[in-house]
Write an enzyme that holds these catalytic residues in place. Structure first.
Site, PDB file in Angstrom:
ATOM      1  N   GLY A   1      34.382  95.796   6.348  1.00 15.88           N
ATOM      2  CA  GLY A   1      34.920  94.642   5.630  1.00 15.88           C
ATOM      3  C   GLY A   1      34.850  93.387   6.481  1.00 15.88           C
ATOM      4  O   GLY A   1      33.993  93.257   7.360  1.00 15.88           O
ATOM      5  N   SER A   2      35.797  92.502   6.256  1.00 13.60           N
ATOM      6  CA  SER A   2      35.716  91.149   6.833  1.00 13.60           C
ATOM      7  C   SER A   2      35.718  91.119   8.350  1.00 13.60           C
ATOM      8  O   SER A   2      35.392  90.098   8.950  1.00 13.60           O
ATOM      9  CB  SER A   2      36.889  90.323   6.337  1.00 13.60           C
ATOM     10  OG  SER A   2      36.904  90.335   4.943  1.00 13.60           O
TER      11      SER A   2
END
Lengths: 230, 632
Positions: free
Chosen positions: B340-341
């Site tokens: 993810g981020s």
């Protein structure tokens, strides 16, 4: 040649020039042997032996004629000393081997004991064991500490707000006898009361003083941000 | 001197005369004796030769077998297995010499029921076994009840084991009193710290067939050759038919065993314990499926803690474990996930390094961005916003990141991905490590570059994820993480493990800039536009740099990303102004809607709070500056 006892043995010098003649005589005599009686034959032989009775090789003596006795005694003495020494050494070795065995047994026993103790120490100093025992005594992990920062100019600053620790959630199930004391400060009592000393009246009594109004450990957080920021 | 010159001939007639009467017959006797003697000798020799042929050639194999049965047995002396200790020298796995006690019930009964024995000792087999059982129970305690021992001793079998893991002193006491009991060398592997680092250590136990302790999984298995040492040998005489029954005092040809080497890990068992505890607590509260956590030294890449939410306790019996149990692996290194981020750091580092943006460069961020056939939105719906690049990172804007990544370019992105160590093994020194997955450049579709910058479509382990942040913490040099610190040989010499070569990922300036920007992630503000994604990760008195991440998981049924199954990640640097530690966290599938599961920042904070206390990390001299994230 060194055996003078054997009389009939001819000494080397007897092998002289007349040797040949005697041999001839002998052969002649043997030729006649048939004519002679056995007894006579024996007598002849005995007489020949008897005649040579005094002939023997004179043993050679050392020139200086040093007596042998001291030397022999010296060798005997050395032998005796050697024998005694080896006897003593082997006895000592035997005695020491018992001692050695005993000490080795001791070393082994102590080694085993040390190992066992080391294992116990390892078990007792492991973090999980320490945590368990601390919990048993009603201790809780400290919350975030406040820091006192000393500035270069000597002034101090407190970073963070010191907060008392939260009491452990439920008191561990069975409370053993130590509830003999009347509950002096009800919220202050930690389970496992055997451990902490009497409350010191003079001190502000940091940790356990205000049990109930603790905020819970700082992990709970509301959905302050929409799920899925990624 | 020739005999001819001696007067011997003169004597001969003398003797001859004396013996003449018997001469002929005696001479014959002598000759006969010689002949007979010779014949006897020859015969004996022939017989011996024949026997030799029979023994050496005809019956050889059978006799060898018999001899083996009867006499010498070569016994191995177990080599003490090396210990595993943590970075402070506290033992995590140690070996102990123990004994197994055995008996031969059939032989024992036969011997002790002989009338002469019964008469001599006034006791028969029944009484004797009862005595043994009683004494053994007294010595060994309640784990060996008397009746059970007695039952074993009276069974009609040739051989039976009575007790395991008996301390040598007790075993000696028993065998000395009852020579019918036999003690065999064993080694007991112990894990005094219980489940602390159980996922790293694995498990080892005694094997009967190789007569030594062998690692089953984990480090115990991976480093088995180093730990095992070399067995010694001794030759003993044993009773016929039973190689286990050693005749006392017949030991010889002793070749001493060489003990194994000890491993010193980079793990700090205190930190490991605490991280395990905090992680499993967090996973429990978030009702998540699982979780991994790692704490790295910011400069050396040493692993201080590597935890999973569920940890095997190798000191407990493992019988009931299913072979698929995650505790038999170490998911922190074997199971990759989509980060993810957290992966946005690559775009940020590349853009800063190449001078494309500065932290305060304003990026126009629309509500969504089209990449090939896919539309990518931010986690919150918004119209076009003017964000600083710091804001893009701190508020974790997908759209802003992809826009910047497109500026960076695919080639450069892939290059940096590789330098950050993604898609490669870290060679941390643990078995079964996964390299994660990065789609090869040739297989990229049009939308791939819309996924990778925001941490979807590629996978990594929590160790690789923390490694990226270690590079940023260490001024741009990534040092591959290591778990083995030193090896101490049997001679007691400590050999430090060579430190792996660092990889320069970005320049020190870039690293510092990115670190500074990441501080805004924990920035709090009443204004949501100026608030980072994880103010709860902040630790008072310390500057914290970190990055949150949320990745959607693929549902195998629809083969699409679904919203209710997520990986929640966090990577943080502590303290940001003078890094000491890097922490990587991953929570797998927290319960949807559970407030605890939304963000791993608070877990980071708890771990960070512990670390600053444990290592007495000085507070940051200044608070992190407030950074502007969004322009009004």
């Amino acid at each position: 040649m060194t055996a003078p006892a054997r009389v009939p043995d001819p000494a080397p010098p007897s092998r002289g020039g007349g040797g040949g003649q005697r041999t001839a005589e002998r052969t002649e005599r043997r030729g006649n042997a048939t004519r002679r009686s056995t007894a006579a034959e024996r007598a002849y032989a005995r007489r020949a032996q008897f005649r040579r009775r005094w002939l023997r090789v004179v043993p050679h003596r050392g020139v200086d004629g040093v007596p042998r006795a001291p030397f022999v005694l010296l060798v005997m003495g050395l032998l005796a000393v050697g024998l005694l020494a080896s006897l003593w050494l082997s006895t000592a070795a035997g005695a020491n081997s018992y001692k050695l065995e005993e000490i080795q047994t001791g070393v082994r026993d102590l080694g085993e004991r040390a190992e066992q103790l080391r294992r116990e120490v390892a078990q007792l100093e492991s973090p999980s064991e320490i945590a368990r025992r601390a919990k048993e005594r009603g201790m809780v992990p400290a919350p975030d500490p406040a820091h006192i920062v000393v500035r270069p100019d000597g002034s101090i600053e407190v970073v963070g707000t010191p907060k008392p620790a939260a009491p452990p959630p439920p008191p561990p199930a069975p409370q053993p006898p130590p509830a003999d004391r009347p509950p002096a400060g009800p919220p202050a009592e930690q389970p496992g009361a055997a451990q902490p000393p009497q409350e010191q009246p003079g001190q502000p009594a940091q940790p356990p003083a205000e049990g109930p109004q603790q905020e819970p450990p700082p992990a709970q957080d509301g959905p302050q941000q929409p799920p899925g920021d990624g | 001197m020739s005999r001819a010159s001696r007067p011997v001939p003169r004597r001969r007639p003398v003797r001859g005369v004396r013996t003449r009467r018997a001469e002929s017959s005696q001479l014959g006797d002598h000759r006969n004796r010689l002949v007979v003697g010779r014949a006897l000798l020859v015969l004996t020799l022939v017989l011996a030769g024949l026997k030799l042929v029979q023994v050496q050639a005809l019956d050889a194999s059978e006799l060898t077998k018999m001899a083996e049965k009867q006499r010498l047995t070569s016994k191995t002396i177990p080599a003490r297995r090396g210990a595993i200790i943590d970075r402070e020298g506290r033992p995590l796995a140690i070996s102990m010499e123990v004994k197994s006690l055995a008996a031969r019930p059939q032989a024992l009964a036969k011997e002790w029921n002989k009338p002469e024995i019964v008469e001599q000792y006034g006791i028969d087999a029944e009484g004797y076994t009862a005595k043994i059982a009683k004494f053994m129970h007294e010595e060994l305690g309640d784990s060996y009840p008397e009746e059970e021992l007695l039952k074993k001793l009276r069974r009609d079998v040739p051989f039976v084991y009575l007790a395991d893991n008996v301390p040598p002193d007790k075993a000696r006491k028993i065998t000395k009193r009852f020579p019918a009991i036999n003690a065999e060398d064993r080694e007991l592997r112990q894990y005094p710290a219980g489940d602390v680092a159980g996922n790293i250590l694995g498990f080892a136990n005694w094997r009967m067939n190789s007569q030594k302790t062998e690692g089953l999984f984990g480090l115990e298995n991976y480093e088995d050759t180093v730990l095992a040492g070399k067995q010694g040998r001794r030759i003993v005489e044993t009773a016929e038919g039973n190689n286990e029954l050693v005749i006392p005092d017949t030991e010889r040809d002793v070749l001493p065993a060489t003990p194994g080497s000890s491993l010193e890990l980079t793990i700090d068992s205190d930190v490991q314990f605490k991280v395990q505890q905090l992680l499993s607590d967090h996973v429990r509260r978030a009702k998540a499926r699982s979780g991994n956590a790692v704490v790295l030294d910011a400069h050396t890449g040493e692993v201080y803690a590597l935890a999973n939410d569920k940890t095997l306790d190798p000191s407990k019996p493992l019988n009931r474990l299913d072979s698929n149990d995650p505790r038999l692996r170490n998911p922190a290194v074997t199971d990759p996930f989509e980060p993810g981020s957290v992966n946005k750091i690559i775009t940020a580092a590349a853009a800063i390094e190449d001078g494309l943006v500065k932290p305060d460069t304003v990026v126009e961020v629309p509500g969504s961005i089209q990449v090939s056939d896919r539309t990518i939105r931010d986690a919150w719906s918004h119209g076009t916003e003017q964000m600083t690049f710091t804001g893009v990172l701190a508020r974790s804007s997908n759209v802003g990141t992809i826009k910047t990544a497109q500026q960076v370019g695919e080639e450069r992105f892939v290059q940096l991905l590789q330098r950050f160590g993604i898609g490669q093994l870290t060679k941390v020194g643990l078995p079964g490590e996964s390299a994660g997955q990065v789609p090869p450049r040739s297989q990229w579709s049009g939308s791939t570059f819309g996924n990778l910058p925001i941490g979807q479509g590629l996978s990594m382990t929590v160790l690789q994820m923390a490694g990226m942040y270690q590079a940023i913490a260490n001024d741009g040099v990534r040092v591959p993480p290591r778990i083995l610190r030193a090896v101490t040989g049997p001679d007691g010499k400590r050999q430090p493990e060579p430190r792996p070569e660092g990889v320069r990922v970005v320049s020190p300036d870039t690293a510092r800039t990115v670190r500074g920007m990441l501080r805004a992630v924990v920035q709090d503000s009443p204004d949501p536009l100026q608030r980072g994604t994880s103010p709860k990760a902040a630790l008072e008195g310390y500057q914290i740099a970190g990055k949150t991440g949320t990745a959607l998981q693929v549902d195998p049924r629809c083969r699409c990303y679904v919203n209710d199954k997520q990986w929640i990640t966090f990577a943080g640097i502590l303290p940001a102004d003078n890094p000491r530690f890097v922490v990587g966290l991953m929570i797998d599938r927290p319960e949807p809607g559970n407030p605890v599961g939304v963000n791993a920042g608070p877990l980071f904070r708890e771990i960070a709070s512990y670390l600053v206390q444990r290592y007495q990390i000085p507070t940051s001299p200044d608070a992190a500056p407030v950074q502007q994230l969004t322009l009004r």
